[in-house]
Design an enzyme around this catalytic site. Structure first.
Site, PDB file in Angstrom:
ATOM      1  N   HIS A 364       0.945  -1.360  -0.178  1.00  0.00           N
ATOM      2  CA  HIS A 364       0.023  -0.410  -0.146  1.00  0.00           C
ATOM      3  C   HIS A 364       0.951   0.894  -0.282  1.00  0.00           C
ATOM      4  CE1 HIS A 364      -3.866  -2.160   1.196  1.00  0.00           C
ATOM      5  NE2 HIS A 364      -3.305  -2.611   1.319  1.00  0.00           N
ATOM      6  N   LYS A 553      -8.548  14.307   4.372  1.00  0.00           N
ATOM      7  CA  LYS A 553      -7.157  13.245   4.260  1.00  0.00           C
ATOM      8  C   LYS A 553      -6.466  13.011   5.255  1.00  0.00           C
ATOM      9  CE  LYS A 553      -6.679  14.285   0.059  1.00  0.00           C
ATOM     10  NZ  LYS A 553      -6.738  12.731  -0.578  1.00  0.00           N
ATOM     11  N   ARG A 554      -5.946  12.036   5.620  1.00  0.00           N
ATOM     12  CA  ARG A 554      -4.821  12.161   6.279  1.00  0.00           C
ATOM     13  C   ARG A 554      -4.379  13.448   6.313  1.00  0.00           C
ATOM     14  NH1 ARG A 554      -3.692   8.727  10.246  1.00  0.00           N
ATOM     15  NH2 ARG A 554      -2.382  10.356  11.448  1.00  0.00           N
ATOM     16  N   LYS A 559       0.658  14.419   0.686  1.00  0.00           N
ATOM     17  CA  LYS A 559      -0.521  14.515   0.089  1.00  0.00           C
ATOM     18  C   LYS A 559      -0.823  16.057  -0.239  1.00  0.00           C
ATOM     19  CE  LYS A 559      -2.828  10.650   2.619  1.00  0.00           C
ATOM     20  NZ  LYS A 559      -3.087  10.042   2.118  1.00  0.00           N
ATOM     21  N   THR A 661      -8.430   6.550  -1.909  1.00  0.00           N
ATOM     22  CA  THR A 661     -10.001   5.725  -1.987  1.00  0.00           C
ATOM     23  C   THR A 661     -11.391   7.384  -1.993  1.00  0.00           C
ATOM     24  OG1 THR A 661      -9.299   5.322   0.417  1.00  0.00           O
ATOM     25  CG2 THR A 661      -9.385   3.973  -1.689  1.00  0.00           C
ATOM     26  N   LYS A 665     -14.475   8.551  -2.964  1.00  0.00           N
ATOM     27  CA  LYS A 665     -15.836   8.830  -2.930  1.00  0.00           C
ATOM     28  C   LYS A 665     -16.451   9.982  -3.619  1.00  0.00           C
ATOM     29  CE  LYS A 665     -13.923   5.700   1.047  1.00  0.00           C
ATOM     30  NZ  LYS A 665     -12.741   6.578   2.266  1.00  0.00           N
TER      31      LYS A 665
HETATM   32  C1  26V Z   1       2.304   3.390   8.611  1.00  0.00           C
HETATM   33  C2  26V Z   1       2.544   2.937  10.240  1.00  0.00           C
HETATM   34  C3  26V Z   1       3.548   3.325  10.215  1.00  0.00           C
HETATM   35  C4  26V Z   1       4.430   3.134  11.403  1.00  0.00           C
HETATM   36  C5  26V Z   1       2.993   2.684  12.438  1.00  0.00           C
HETATM   37  C6  26V Z   1       1.813   2.471  11.791  1.00  0.00           C
HETATM   38  C7  26V Z   1       1.365   2.739  11.017  1.00  0.00           C
HETATM   39  C8  26V Z   1       0.087   2.761  10.193  1.00  0.00           C
HETATM   40  C9  26V Z   1      -0.229   2.628   8.994  1.00  0.00           C
HETATM   41  C10 26V Z   1       0.404   3.195   7.479  1.00  0.00           C
HETATM   42  C11 26V Z   1       0.642   3.143   6.304  1.00  0.00           C
HETATM   43  C12 26V Z   1       0.007   2.723   5.669  1.00  0.00           C
HETATM   44  C13 26V Z   1       0.344   2.632   4.411  1.00  0.00           C
HETATM   45  C14 26V Z   1      -1.071   3.064   3.389  1.00  0.00           C
HETATM   46  O1  26V Z   1      -2.387   3.149   4.405  1.00  0.00           O
HETATM   47  N1  26V Z   1      -1.293   3.369   3.116  1.00  0.00           N
HETATM   48  C15 26V Z   1      -2.870   3.993   1.864  1.00  0.00           C
HETATM   49  O2  26V Z   1      -3.277   2.596   1.671  1.00  0.00           O
HETATM   50  C16 26V Z   1      -4.798   3.238   0.806  1.00  0.00           C
HETATM   51  C17 26V Z   1      -5.454   1.960   0.657  1.00  0.00           C
HETATM   52  O3  26V Z   1      -4.451   0.991  -0.146  1.00  0.00           O
HETATM   53  C18 26V Z   1      -4.526   3.623  -0.598  1.00  0.00           C
HETATM   54  O4  26V Z   1      -5.285   4.583  -0.807  1.00  0.00           O
HETATM   55  C19 26V Z   1      -3.484   5.058   0.326  1.00  0.00           C
HETATM   56  O5  26V Z   1      -3.113   5.734  -0.867  1.00  0.00           O
HETATM   57  C20 26V Z   1      -2.292   4.583   0.718  1.00  0.00           C
HETATM   58  O6  26V Z   1      -1.549   5.496   0.846  1.00  0.00           O
END
Ligand code: 26V
Length: 820
Positions: A364, A553-554, A559, A661, A665
Site C-alpha cells: 500500500h 484526508k490524513r 498529500k 480512495t 468517494k
Molecule cells: C504506516 C504506519 C507506520 C508505523 C505506525 C503505524 C502505521 C500505520 C499505517 C501506515 C501507512 C500504511 C500505508 C497506507 O495506509 N497506505 C494507503 O493505503 C490506501 C489503501 O490502499 C491507499 O489508497 C493510499 O493511497 C495509501 O497511502
C-alpha cells in the site's frame, strides 16, 4: 434470545421490532421504554438488530462447513468500520420498516443512528479499504472474513485549540460495543520471549520453545451482514488477556508478586492502543507485539477450524487463503511455517510449499519511510522461534540467489530478508507469498519497475494489480440517500446496488435537463445541510451557493494540503490587490488528522487555521472566500462532508499516493476532481474522460527523474516568481498573528530543504487548474453534465469490482448462495 425475522410480512415485522425493542430496553436497563435516553435506545435497537442477524450467521457458517467452501481471511492491523447500525439496517433490508415501527413509538430512527459512537480502529485509507472489502465480500456471497485487533483505544480524537491540533484519547469502549460477541471458548495462546532448544526426536531435529510468557488471545466476533443476500461473514478482533496461573501462588510467596503484576500490565498493553500512522516513530516493540499477537492467534484459529474438516494438512491451500493487508501481518509467513513444522511435523520443503500457496500480499505504499523493518535483536528476543524460521527462509533464499546470479553478492544483499541488522518485512512478504499486488495501475508499475524491481525480474508471475474500490452501499446508498433514490428512479431499478456496473447507465442522462436539475438540487440540499452543521459547530456562516472545495484526508506532506493552503493565500492576496477581481465565491473546507509526532504536519494545520482566521474576518473578501477546518475527520464526518462537495482535491505529488480512495468517494457523490496524475486518479481520468476531470502538475516519471538526477531548485523559483516569493515572505514575516518563527519548519521544508514534494514547482499549474474549475462551474449545464458522468462512471470503482478480481485472480473462489 430474540427469534429470527425470516418469512415475516411487513406488518408482522413492524410489530415484532416494536415489541423486541421495548422488551430489550426493559431487560437491559430495567426502565420504562418511554424514559430511555437516545443512547439507551441505540444500545437496545443495536442488540435487537444484531440478534436478527444471528440466524443468517449460523446458517452461513453451517453452509461453509457442510460444503467445504474455501475461506479467505483478510488480515489487517486496522479495520475502520464506521457506524454499523444504518449499514446493518440497510443490508438486512429493514431500515424503512424499522423507521416506521419506531415512529409509531414516537421515536426518530435517524436520531438513534446519530447516537452511535464509531470505533476508530484505523488511521485512514488502509483501514477503511479493509472495511469496504468486508462489505463487498459479504454482499457478493464470498466466504471472506476479517482478522484484526480489538484496540481498547482507537485513533485519537482531534480537537483544534487556538488553531493547533490537540489529541484526546478515544475511549470508544467506555460503553459496551453492541456489535460484538465475545467467544472465550475459541481463545488461543500466544507465546512471547523465552528460548529455543533444538533436539533430535525419533531421528528428526525438533524445536522446543521454552520459558516463554503465554498470553491469552480472546476473540470478539462482529457479524458482517451482506446486502440483499443471506450471507453473514465474520470479523474477528483479538483482545489480549493475562494467563491467570503463570505466576502461581507458590511464586508469590517467593516474592514474585511484583512480577505477576508487571506481567498483567504487559499483557493488557498489547491491545491497549492503535498506533497512529507515524513514520517518524519506528521500532516500537509494542507494535511488533501487536503484529505477532493478532497474526499468531488468527493463524492458530484458522488451522484449528481447518483441522475440524478432517482433511490432510497439505490440502490447506485448497481451502484457505490469507490476504495480508500491507506488511503489518507479514509474520503470518513464519508463523504458518512454525505451526506446520513444529506442531504438524511437516518437513521444511512441504511446509514452505503450503505456506507460499496460502499467503498473498498487498502493498500500500512506496514511501521508503513507511516500509517496515525490524531490528534483528528485537525479533530474536521477543519471538525467538519465529526468528530462527525467518533466518532459515533468508538463508535458503540467499543461497538460491547466489547460485542464480553467479555470485553477485551486491544483488543478493539488496534482496535479502535480513540485511544490515534488520529484517525487511516487504522482502519477507514477497518471497513468502504467491501473489504481490499494488493498489492502482500506476502504483503497481512503480512497484514492478522501481521499488521491487529485482523481485519482479525474479518472479514476474507473482505481480499483479488490483485497483482499490469503495463500497457504494456506504458511500452512496447510506451517505447520500437522495442521490441513490434518483439513480434508482432514473434507471427504473435498484439493481445497481447489487451490480454497480449498472450505474454506468446513469451517464446516458448526462445531457438530460431534468436529471441535471435533480442532481443539482440534491447537491444544493446536501450543501445546505453541511452549512448548517458548520454554523452550529463553529459559528461560521458559509454560503451554499459558493463552490464547496474540499480536501479531506490524513495530513501528510506528500498529500500537499500545503499547496492548497498557499493557493488560498494567493487568492486572498489577489483579492486584496484588486477587490473587484472576478472569482467565483468559494468555500474551502479542510479536514485532516496529523500524527501526534509529525511536526511539519501539525504546523500545516496551524497554517490552514491561521489563513482561515485572516480570510474569514476580512470584510474585503467576505463574499468571495471562506476557509473552514473541520476537526476530527473520521468515517461519519466523511459521510457528512463528501455528499456536499463540488470540488475534490486529490493533489498529491505524482508517484506518492498509492491509490487514494477518497477520490472515488467524492466522484461517486458528484464532485469534480482537481488532481495530479497519481494513484487511482489516473484511472478516474480514464473512466470519466479528459473533459470531466481537471488534471495538473508534474507526471510521476518527471518526479522520479528529479529524485534520481536532480535539476529542481525551489529557491530559484522563490527568486524568480513574485507570487511565490510573496507567499513565502508572508509565512515568515509578521503577516499572521502567530508567535515569531511559528512557520519556520514550513519555510525550511520548502526552501532550505528544496521542497521535497514539489509544492512550489506545481504551484503555477495548480493555479491554472483552479481557474479552469472557476470557469467550468459558471457554465451550469456543463458542470451538471460533468457531475452526472462522474457519478455514473464511479460504478467502476465499487469495491465489488475490486473484490471480484481478487476472487478470480488471487483467491480462486466463487460466490455461493446461502439458502433461506
Ligand atoms: C504506516 C504506519 C507506520 C508505523 C505506525 C503505524 C502505521 C500505520 C499505517 C501506515 C501507512 C500504511 C500505508 C497506507 O495506509 N497506505 C494507503 O493505503 C490506501 C489503501 O490502499 C491507499 O489508497 C493510499 O493511497 C495509501 O497511502
Amino acid at each position: 434470545m430474540i427469534g429470527g425475522i425470516k418469512g415475516l410480512s411487513k406488518e408482522e415485522l413492524k410489530e415484532k421490532i416494536k415489541q423486541d425493542f421495548q422488551r430489550k430496553i426493559i431487560s437491559l436497563f430495567a426502565i420504562d421504554p418511554k424514559e430511555a435516553t437516545t443512547y439507551q435506545q441505540y444500545l437496545a435497537l443495536g442488540e435487537v438488530i444484531k440478534e436478527y442477524s444471528f440466524e443468517r450467521w449460523l446458517q452461513t457458517n453451517k453452509y461453509y462447513k457442510q460444503n467445504d467452501v474455501k475461506q479467505v481471511y483478510y488480515f489487517s492491523i486496522e479495520f475502520l468500520l464506521g457506524k454499523l447500525l444504518v449499514n446493518n439496517l440497510i443490508n438486512l433490508g429493514i431500515r424503512d420498516v424499522c423507521r416506521e415501527a419506531l415512529s409509531e413509538l414516537g421515536i426518530t430512527l435517524e436520531d438513534i443512528e446519530e447516537a452511535e459512537r464509531e470505533p476508530g480502529l484505523g488511521n485512514g485509507g488502509l483501514g477503511r479499504l479493509a472495511a469496504c472489502f468486508l462489505d463487498s465480500m459479504a454482499s457478493m456471497g464470498l466466504a471472506g472474513h476479517g482478522n484484526g485487533i480489538r484496540y481498547r483505544y482507537g485513533l485519537f480524537e482531534q480537537k483544534i485549540q487556538n488553531g493547533y491540533q490537540v489529541e484526546v484519547p478515544d475511549n470508544w469502549l467506555s460503553e459496551e460495543y453492541v456489535w460484538e460477541v465475545k467467544r472465550s471458548d475459541r481463545a488461543c495462546i500466544v507465546k512471547f520471549g523465552g528460548t529455543v532448544r533444538f533436539d533430535i526426536v525419533d531421528g528428526k531435529l525438533k524445536a522446543f520453545h521454552e520459558n516463554y510468557e503465554p498470553v491469552w488471545a480472546i476473540p470478539y466476533d462482529i457479524p458482517i451482514i451482506g446486502y440483499g443476500c443471506n450471507t453473514v461473514n465474520t470479523l474477528r478482533l483479538w483482545s489480549a488477556e493475562p494467563f491467570e496461573n503463570v505466576f502461581d501462588f507458590a511464586s508469590f510467596s517467593r516474592g514474585d508478586y511484583i512480577k505477576a503484576v508487571e506481567y498483567r500490565y504487559m499483557v493488557q498493553s498489547i491491545t491497549q492502543v492503535l498506533y497512529p500512522d507515524d513514520t517518524n516513530e519506528q521500532n516500537r516493540i509494542l507494535r511488533l507485539k501487536q503484529e505477532y499477537f493478532f497474526v499468531s492467534a488468527g493463524v492458530q484459529s484458522i488451522i484449528r477450524s481447518f483441522k475440524k474438516r478432517g482433511k490432510p494438512i497439505y490440502e490447506l491451500p485448497n481451502y484457505v487463503m490469507i490476504q495480508i493487508n500491507d506488511t503489518h501481518p507479514a509474520l503470518v509467513i513464519p508463523e504458518l511455517m512454525r505451526i506446520l513444522i513444529d506442531e504438524e511435523g511437516l518437513p521444511w520443503e512441504n511446509a514452505w510449499d503450503i505456506t507460499t500457496k496460502t499467503v498473498a500480499y498487498t502493498n500500500h505504499t512506496i514511501m521508503v519511510e513507511a516500509l517496515e523493518k525490524w531490528p534483528i535483536d528485537m525479533v530474536k528476543t521477543l519471538l525467538p522461534r519465529i526468528y530462527t524460521i525467518i533466518e532459515e527462509i533468508n538463508r535458503r533464499f540467499c543461497s538460491e540467489m547466489l547460485e542464480r546470479t553467479g555470485g553477485d553478492w551486491q544483488k543478493v544483499c539488496n534482496m535479502a530478508i535480513i540485511h544490515d541488522g534488520q529484517i525487511n518485512m516487504a522482502h519477507l512478504a514477497v518471497i513468502g507469498s504467491s501473489s504481490v499486488n499494488g493498489v492502482s495501475k500506476l502504483h503497481t508499475e512503480i512497484l514492478k519497475n522501481e521499488v521491487l524491481k529485482c523481485f519482479y525480474t525474479l518472479y514476474p508471475e507473482k505481480f499483479n494489480n488490483k485497483t482499490n474500490g469503495i463500497t457504494h452501499r456506504r458511500w452512496l446508498v447510506e451517505a447520500n440517500p437522495d442521490l441513490a433514490r434518483l439513480i434508482s428512479e432514473t434507471l427504473q431499478t435498484d439493481r445497481w446496488i447489487k451490480e454497480p456496473m449498472l450505474m454506468l447507465r446513469f451517464k446516458d442522462f448526462a445531457e438530460d435537463k431534468l436529471t441535471q436539475e435533480l442532481v443539482a438540487n440534491i447537491k444544493f440540499n446536501n450543501k445546505v445541510k453541511l452549512a448548517k452543521y458548520i454554523k452550529e459547530k463553529y459559528n461560521i456562516i458559509v454560503d451554499p451557493r459558493s463552490i464547496f472545495d474540499v480536501q479531506a484526508k490524513r495530513l501528510h506532506a506528500y498529500k500537499r494540503q500545503l499547496l492548497n493552503a498557499l493557493h488560498i493565500l494567493h487568492l486572498y492576496n489577489m483579492l486584496k490587490e484588486n477587490s473587484s477581481l472576478d472569482i467565483y465565491p468559494r468555500t474551502f473546507i479542510f479536514a485532516a488528522k496529523a500524527a501526534p509526532g509529525y511536526i511539519l504536519a501539525k504546523k500545516i494545520i496551524k497554517l490552514i487555521n491561521s489563513i482561515a482566521e485572516k480570510v474569514n474576518k476580512d470584510p474585503d473578501v467576505k463574499d468571495k472566500l471562506k476557509v473552514v477546518f473541520l476537526e476530527n475527520y473520521c468515517v461519519s464526518l466523511a459521510e457528512k462532508i463528501i455528499p456536499a462537495a463540488d470540488v475534490s482535491e486529490q493533489i498529491s505529488t505524482a508517484s506518492k499516493e498509492a491509490s487514494g480512495t477518497g477520490n472515488m468517494k467524492f466522484m461517486m457523490n458528484g464532485a469534480i476532481t482537481i488532481g495530479t496524475l497519481d494513484g487511482a486518479n489516473v484511472e478516474i481520468k480514464e473512466a470519466v474522460g479528459d473533459e470531466n476531470i481537471v488534471i495538473f502538475g508534474l507526471l510521476a516519471e518527471e518526479v522520479l527523474d528529479y529524485y534520481k538526477n536532480g535539476g529542481y531548485s525551489s529557491s530559484q523559483l522563490y527568486q524568480k516568481d513574485l507570487r511565490i516569493r510573496r507567499l513565502i515572505d508572508q509565512l515568515i514575516g509578521n503577516f499572521f498573528d502567530v508567535p515569531s518563527g511559528e512557520f519556520m519548519d514550513i519555510y525550511n521544508h520548502l526552501i532550505t530543504y528544496n521542497d521535497e514534494y514539489f509544492v512550489l514547482k506545481d504551484f503555477d499549474s495548480y493555479h491554472e487548474a483552479q481557474m479552469k474549475i472557476d470557469k467550468l462551474y459558471r457554465d451550469t449545464k456543463r458542470w451538471r453534465k460533468m457531475m452526472i458522468i462522474n457519478i455514473g462512471a464511479s460504478g467502476i470503482f465499487s469495491s465489488d469490482n475490486t473484490i471480484q478480481k481478487y476472487a478470480d485472480e488471487i483467491w480462486h473462489i466463487k460466490r455461493v448462495e446461502i439458502p433461506d
